[in-house]
Design a protein around this motif. Structure first.
Motif, PDB file in Angstrom:
ATOM      1  N   LEU A  10       0.825  -1.199   0.000  1.00  0.00           N
ATOM      2  CA  LEU A  10       0.000   0.000   0.000  1.00  0.00           C
ATOM      3  C   LEU A  10       0.865   1.257   0.000  1.00  0.00           C
ATOM      4  O   LEU A  10       1.811   1.376   0.781  1.00  0.00           O
ATOM      5  CB  LEU A  10      -0.893  -0.004   1.250  1.00  0.00           C
ATOM      6  CG  LEU A  10      -2.211   0.756   1.169  1.00  0.00           C
ATOM      7  CD1 LEU A  10      -3.089   0.215   0.058  1.00  0.00           C
ATOM      8  CD2 LEU A  10      -2.941   0.642   2.509  1.00  0.00           C
ATOM      9  N   THR A  11       0.559   2.181  -0.900  1.00  0.00           N
ATOM     10  CA  THR A  11       1.281   3.453  -0.987  1.00  0.00           C
ATOM     11  C   THR A  11       0.278   4.589  -1.091  1.00  0.00           C
ATOM     12  O   THR A  11      -0.736   4.468  -1.791  1.00  0.00           O
ATOM     13  CB  THR A  11       2.215   3.482  -2.217  1.00  0.00           C
ATOM     14  OG1 THR A  11       3.227   2.477  -2.055  1.00  0.00           O
ATOM     15  CG2 THR A  11       2.886   4.830  -2.392  1.00  0.00           C
ATOM     16  N   LYS A  12       0.555   5.670  -0.372  1.00  0.00           N
ATOM     17  CA  LYS A  12      -0.273   6.866  -0.468  1.00  0.00           C
ATOM     18  C   LYS A  12       0.621   8.089  -0.570  1.00  0.00           C
ATOM     19  O   LYS A  12       1.470   8.315   0.298  1.00  0.00           O
ATOM     20  CB  LYS A  12      -1.199   6.999   0.758  1.00  0.00           C
ATOM     21  CG  LYS A  12      -2.017   8.304   0.774  1.00  0.00           C
ATOM     22  CD  LYS A  12      -2.916   8.433  -0.428  1.00  0.00           C
ATOM     23  CE  LYS A  12      -3.662   9.760  -0.443  1.00  0.00           C
ATOM     24  NZ  LYS A  12      -4.510   9.924  -1.652  1.00  0.00           N
ATOM     25  N   ALA A  19       3.166   9.461   2.251  1.00  0.00           N
ATOM     26  CA  ALA A  19       2.736   9.235   3.634  1.00  0.00           C
ATOM     27  C   ALA A  19       2.843   7.772   4.021  1.00  0.00           C
ATOM     28  O   ALA A  19       3.138   7.441   5.174  1.00  0.00           O
ATOM     29  CB  ALA A  19       1.305   9.720   3.823  1.00  0.00           C
ATOM     30  N   VAL A  20       2.588   6.877   3.063  1.00  0.00           N
ATOM     31  CA  VAL A  20       2.698   5.425   3.291  1.00  0.00           C
ATOM     32  C   VAL A  20       3.411   4.831   2.086  1.00  0.00           C
ATOM     33  O   VAL A  20       3.072   5.152   0.946  1.00  0.00           O
ATOM     34  CB  VAL A  20       1.302   4.773   3.452  1.00  0.00           C
ATOM     35  CG1 VAL A  20       1.429   3.268   3.644  1.00  0.00           C
ATOM     36  CG2 VAL A  20       0.548   5.389   4.622  1.00  0.00           C
ATOM     37  N   THR A  46      -2.991   5.142   6.969  1.00  0.00           N
ATOM     38  CA  THR A  46      -3.237   3.713   6.717  1.00  0.00           C
ATOM     39  C   THR A  46      -4.652   3.328   7.148  1.00  0.00           C
ATOM     40  O   THR A  46      -5.382   2.656   6.402  1.00  0.00           O
ATOM     41  CB  THR A  46      -2.199   2.851   7.469  1.00  0.00           C
ATOM     42  OG1 THR A  46      -0.887   3.216   7.034  1.00  0.00           O
ATOM     43  CG2 THR A  46      -2.423   1.373   7.213  1.00  0.00           C
ATOM     44  N   LEU A  47      -5.057   3.771   8.341  1.00  0.00           N
ATOM     45  CA  LEU A  47      -6.409   3.463   8.818  1.00  0.00           C
ATOM     46  C   LEU A  47      -7.453   4.110   7.905  1.00  0.00           C
ATOM     47  O   LEU A  47      -8.485   3.499   7.598  1.00  0.00           O
ATOM     48  CB  LEU A  47      -6.595   3.964  10.255  1.00  0.00           C
ATOM     49  CG  LEU A  47      -5.711   3.317  11.332  1.00  0.00           C
ATOM     50  CD1 LEU A  47      -6.109   3.818  12.714  1.00  0.00           C
ATOM     51  CD2 LEU A  47      -5.796   1.795  11.284  1.00  0.00           C
ATOM     52  N   ASN A  55      -8.219   7.815  -0.270  1.00  0.00           N
ATOM     53  CA  ASN A  55      -7.954   7.018  -1.463  1.00  0.00           C
ATOM     54  C   ASN A  55      -6.485   6.617  -1.522  1.00  0.00           C
ATOM     55  O   ASN A  55      -5.605   7.452  -1.309  1.00  0.00           O
ATOM     56  CB  ASN A  55      -8.315   7.807  -2.737  1.00  0.00           C
ATOM     57  CG  ASN A  55      -9.814   8.006  -2.869  1.00  0.00           C
ATOM     58  OD1 ASN A  55     -10.598   7.135  -2.517  1.00  0.00           O
ATOM     59  ND2 ASN A  55     -10.211   9.167  -3.368  1.00  0.00           N
ATOM     60  N   LYS A  56      -6.240   5.361  -1.841  1.00  0.00           N
ATOM     61  CA  LYS A  56      -4.857   4.881  -1.965  1.00  0.00           C
ATOM     62  C   LYS A  56      -4.269   5.352  -3.288  1.00  0.00           C
ATOM     63  O   LYS A  56      -5.003   5.644  -4.239  1.00  0.00           O
ATOM     64  CB  LYS A  56      -4.811   3.355  -1.870  1.00  0.00           C
ATOM     65  CG  LYS A  56      -5.604   2.638  -2.962  1.00  0.00           C
ATOM     66  CD  LYS A  56      -5.639   1.142  -2.725  1.00  0.00           C
ATOM     67  CE  LYS A  56      -6.589   0.418  -3.650  1.00  0.00           C
ATOM     68  NZ  LYS A  56      -6.308   0.502  -5.076  1.00  0.00           N
ATOM     69  N   THR A  57      -2.928   5.398  -3.348  1.00  0.00           N
ATOM     70  CA  THR A  57      -2.240   5.730  -4.601  1.00  0.00           C
ATOM     71  C   THR A  57      -1.879   4.458  -5.351  1.00  0.00           C
ATOM     72  O   THR A  57      -2.115   4.342  -6.550  1.00  0.00           O
ATOM     73  CB  THR A  57      -0.967   6.555  -4.313  1.00  0.00           C
ATOM     74  OG1 THR A  57      -1.326   7.716  -3.560  1.00  0.00           O
ATOM     75  CG2 THR A  57      -0.302   7.013  -5.611  1.00  0.00           C
TER      76      THR A  57
END
Length: 300
Positions: A10-12, A19-20, A46-47, A55-57
């Protein structure tokens, strides 16, 4: 064991800020998971992603083995990711009745959940008369109304006094003891060590460690040593297979163990090598020391 949530790479990104970053971990049924890290480490992001608020990237996540849509899965999730927000002039019970209507849950659940969080006797008190700790406990009761399979808490003890912190932690333990899976984000090592069975350590959105809390702190500990032959002592420790990381601060040498050694055996060994100790203390590592080691070793 059933998988409640799996997170894969997971990446944001928020503009230039990541951020992630490539975060992966799995949450199994019946455990208490802590996402641990300082402010800005990506815990709340993440939460937010797994709760469909952010929304995730890149990457993906799956609830309940991926057999259900996120929308339907979230009906089996209880979450508190912001400060408790209820109507101030309404009583606790009245506020929870509103939540029951929204969640399509019978009113009969209200007293049961208020009892869990220790607020049944204050059910007729207006929300505005509640202390911050009581407000947080009411929020937990609200999140439990639909009997969720997993309860998600973002910094559940933030801003509370010591008594309020203790009450929230005890409630979390009681809920977990009845089989509810819990995922909580915290920047407090003490909280994770006392409440959680598993921990994911984040720093600047990157996972540094994922696993059981007791395994993270089940290292063989370390020796704190002083000797008039400090340089010879350090050289011997660095060449010895039983020792890993060696830290030196002024006259104190801290030697982390790769395997168990009794202090008397170690002292005798050093004596046979011509090194006499003026100070010898054997200690176990706390989660804090492990955490500091992790973050020290992962500086950018």
């Amino acid at each position: 064991m059933d998988t409640i949530l799996s997170i894969n790479n997971l990446t944001k990104k928020f503009g230039y800020l990541t951020a992630v970053k490539n975060l992966s971990f799995t949450i199994k049924k019946g455990n208490v998971y802590g996402i641990l890290g300082p402010n800005g480490s990506g815990k709340s992001t993440t939460l937010g992603i797994v709760l469909n608020v952010v929304n995730k990237t890149e990457g993906d996540f799956h609830w309940f083995e991926g057999n259900t849509s996120t929308h339907d899965a979230l009906k089996k999730v209880g979450a508190i990711i912001e400060r408790p927000n209820f109507y101030p002039y309404m009583t606790a019970e009245q506020n929870l009745k509103l939540v029951c209507r929204i969640k399509d849950v019978p009113f009969s659940k209200i007293h049961e959940k208020l009892e869990i969080v220790g607020l049944l006797e204050r059910k007729d008190s207006k929300f505005q008369t509640y202390s911050l700790g009581m407000k947080q406990r009411l929020a937990i009761a609200s999140a439990l109304l639909n009997d969720p399979e997993i309860l998600i808490l973002d910094e559940p003890t933030n801003g509370l006094d010591p008594q309020g912190i203790h009450q929230i932690r005890e409630i979390i333990k009681q809920i977990a003891a009845k089989g509810t899976t819990i995922l909580l984000a915290s920047h407090l090592l003490d909280e994770v060590e006392k409440v959680c069975s598993h921990v994911v350590v984040l720093r600047k959105g990157v996972k540094l460690y994922s696993g059981r809390v007791d395994e993270m702190i089940s290292s063989h500990g370390f020796f704190e040593l002083k000797s008039n032959k400090k340089e010879e002592l350090i050289a011997l420790l660095e060449s010895h297979p039983s020792f890993g990381n060696i830290k030196v601060a002024d006259q104190l040498v801290t030697a982390f163990l790769n395997e168990p050694i009794k202090s008397e055996d170690f002292n005798q060994y050093l004596f046979s090598q011509g090194i006499i100790l003026t100070h010898l203390v054997q200690r176990k590592e706390s989660l804090e020391e492990q955490f500091l080691q992790l973050t020290d070793n992962n500086q950018n």
